[in-house]
Design a protein around this motif. Structure first.
Motif, PDB file in Angstrom:
ATOM      1  N   SER A  15       0.837  -1.188   0.000  1.00 27.71           N
ATOM      2  CA  SER A  15       0.000   0.000   0.000  1.00 27.71           C
ATOM      3  C   SER A  15       0.876   1.243   0.000  1.00 27.71           C
ATOM      4  O   SER A  15       1.873   1.325   0.723  1.00 27.71           O
ATOM      5  CB  SER A  15      -0.966   0.014   1.192  1.00 27.71           C
ATOM      6  N   THR A  16       0.512   2.202  -0.856  1.00 32.23           N
ATOM      7  CA  THR A  16       1.263   3.450  -1.003  1.00 32.23           C
ATOM      8  C   THR A  16       0.273   4.609  -1.074  1.00 32.23           C
ATOM      9  O   THR A  16      -0.944   4.413  -1.192  1.00 32.23           O
ATOM     10  CB  THR A  16       2.132   3.451  -2.271  1.00 32.23           C
TER      11      THR A  16
ATOM     12  N   GLU B 217       7.291   6.188   1.132  1.00 34.57           N
ATOM     13  CA  GLU B 217       6.752   5.340   2.206  1.00 34.57           C
ATOM     14  C   GLU B 217       5.804   4.289   1.641  1.00 34.57           C
ATOM     15  O   GLU B 217       5.166   4.500   0.608  1.00 34.57           O
ATOM     16  CB  GLU B 217       6.002   6.191   3.234  1.00 34.57           C
ATOM     17  N   CYS B 218       5.685   3.169   2.369  1.00 35.14           N
ATOM     18  CA  CYS B 218       4.728   2.132   1.994  1.00 35.14           C
ATOM     19  C   CYS B 218       4.473   1.219   3.184  1.00 35.14           C
ATOM     20  O   CYS B 218       5.158   1.295   4.206  1.00 35.14           O
ATOM     21  CB  CYS B 218       5.216   1.310   0.795  1.00 35.14           C
TER      22      CYS B 218
ATOM     23  N   LEU C 171      -2.056   3.889   4.056  1.00 33.65           N
ATOM     24  CA  LEU C 171      -2.964   3.079   4.861  1.00 33.65           C
ATOM     25  C   LEU C 171      -2.473   1.647   4.977  1.00 33.65           C
ATOM     26  O   LEU C 171      -1.733   1.155   4.120  1.00 33.65           O
ATOM     27  CB  LEU C 171      -4.357   3.081   4.231  1.00 33.65           C
ATOM     28  N   SER C 172      -2.915   0.968   6.024  1.00 32.54           N
ATOM     29  CA  SER C 172      -2.684  -0.461   6.192  1.00 32.54           C
ATOM     30  C   SER C 172      -3.990  -1.216   5.959  1.00 32.54           C
ATOM     31  O   SER C 172      -5.084  -0.645   6.103  1.00 32.54           O
ATOM     32  CB  SER C 172      -2.177  -0.771   7.608  1.00 32.54           C
TER      33      SER C 172
ATOM     34  N   TYR D  25       4.293  -4.581   7.641  1.00 34.56           N
ATOM     35  CA  TYR D  25       5.617  -3.967   7.767  1.00 34.56           C
ATOM     36  C   TYR D  25       5.543  -2.545   7.232  1.00 34.56           C
ATOM     37  O   TYR D  25       5.307  -2.343   6.039  1.00 34.56           O
ATOM     38  CB  TYR D  25       6.665  -4.767   6.989  1.00 34.56           C
ATOM     39  N   GLU D  26       5.731  -1.567   8.110  1.00 37.97           N
ATOM     40  CA  GLU D  26       5.759  -0.176   7.689  1.00 37.97           C
ATOM     41  C   GLU D  26       7.181   0.155   7.242  1.00 37.97           C
ATOM     42  O   GLU D  26       8.147  -0.124   7.953  1.00 37.97           O
ATOM     43  CB  GLU D  26       5.308   0.737   8.828  1.00 37.97           C
ATOM     44  N   CYS D  27       7.296   0.741   6.054  1.00 41.73           N
ATOM     45  CA  CYS D  27       8.610   0.888   5.420  1.00 41.73           C
ATOM     46  C   CYS D  27       8.819   2.278   4.830  1.00 41.73           C
ATOM     47  O   CYS D  27       7.861   2.969   4.475  1.00 41.73           O
ATOM     48  CB  CYS D  27       8.771  -0.132   4.288  1.00 41.73           C
TER      49      CYS D  27
END
Length: 203
Positions: free
Chosen positions: A30-31, A80-81, A124-125, A133-135
């Motif tokens: 997700s981006t 971010e993703c 968003l998740s 995993y937030e990256c």
């Protein structure tokens, strides 16, 4: 059959690569676009690249029109993703999210994917995803800009969400997580037929 890739007349080998290198884990990425559009798409060229520091690897196989997919464009723009791990319960929505929607359409809305706010990144998740995993973007390595060429997205992991329901003594229980993997063609595999082998020790 033997395919000689050293000859000048190189055949298409996509089906032989994705048909033999299986099962492949799925990164449901997700981006957020520069215009504020929430995007999510699955990628099966996905693995851990490093543990110290924690880095994940996701590869875009370039489309025939040479244009980047929304995921890579968004990563380059916003850095971010979130990598949402796909359990069997989400497989239909995951598959729907890979349709060729316009970049102005949010797959979260189009595929009716319930979202939740992430902790440390803006994308968003997936609320139902049991491991996320937030990256942040570390680097993009371009193998080739040709159609079907690869662009490797290296992602720094800055936060990990794990649902309590899949934790056993502090570890992720693979049976509780029940992930799906990608095979060749339109085939997927469910990880519900597990067996255990202890690693041998040579004395």
């Amino acid at each position: 059959m033997y395919i000689d890739l050293t000859t000048e007349d190189k055949p298409t080998v996509y089906s032989q690569l994705v048909g033999g290198i299986t099962p492949r884990p799925i990164a449901w990425v997700s981006t957020l676009s520069a215009d504020g559009i929430d995007n999510i798409a699955p990628y099966s060229f996905f693995t851990v690249a490093s543990v110290n520091p924690p880095v994940l690897s996701v590869t875009q196989v370039n489309p025939a029109d040479h244009k980047n997919k929304d995921t890579l464009n968004n990563l380059l723009a916003t850095k971010e993703c979130v990598i949402n791990i796909v359990s069997h319960q989400q497989v239909e929505q995951m598959n729907q999210s890979c349709a060729n929607y316009s970049h102005s359409v949010s797959e979260f809305e189009a595929a009716n994917i319930e979202s939740t706010a992430s902790k440390r990144v803006k994308p968003l998740s997936v609320k139902a995803s049991k491991v996320r995993y937030e990256c942040t973007l570390r680097e993009v390595i371009t193998i080739s800009e040709l159609p079907a060429g690869g662009q490797i997205m290296l992602l720094n992991v800055i936060g990990i969400y794990v649902a309590d329901s899949v934790l056993r003594d502090g570890y992720i229980d693979p049976q509780a997580l029940s992930t799906v993997g990608k095979m060749g063609g339109d085939y997927f595999v469910q990880t519900n037929d597990l067996f255990s082998l202890a690693r041998p020790i040579v004395k």
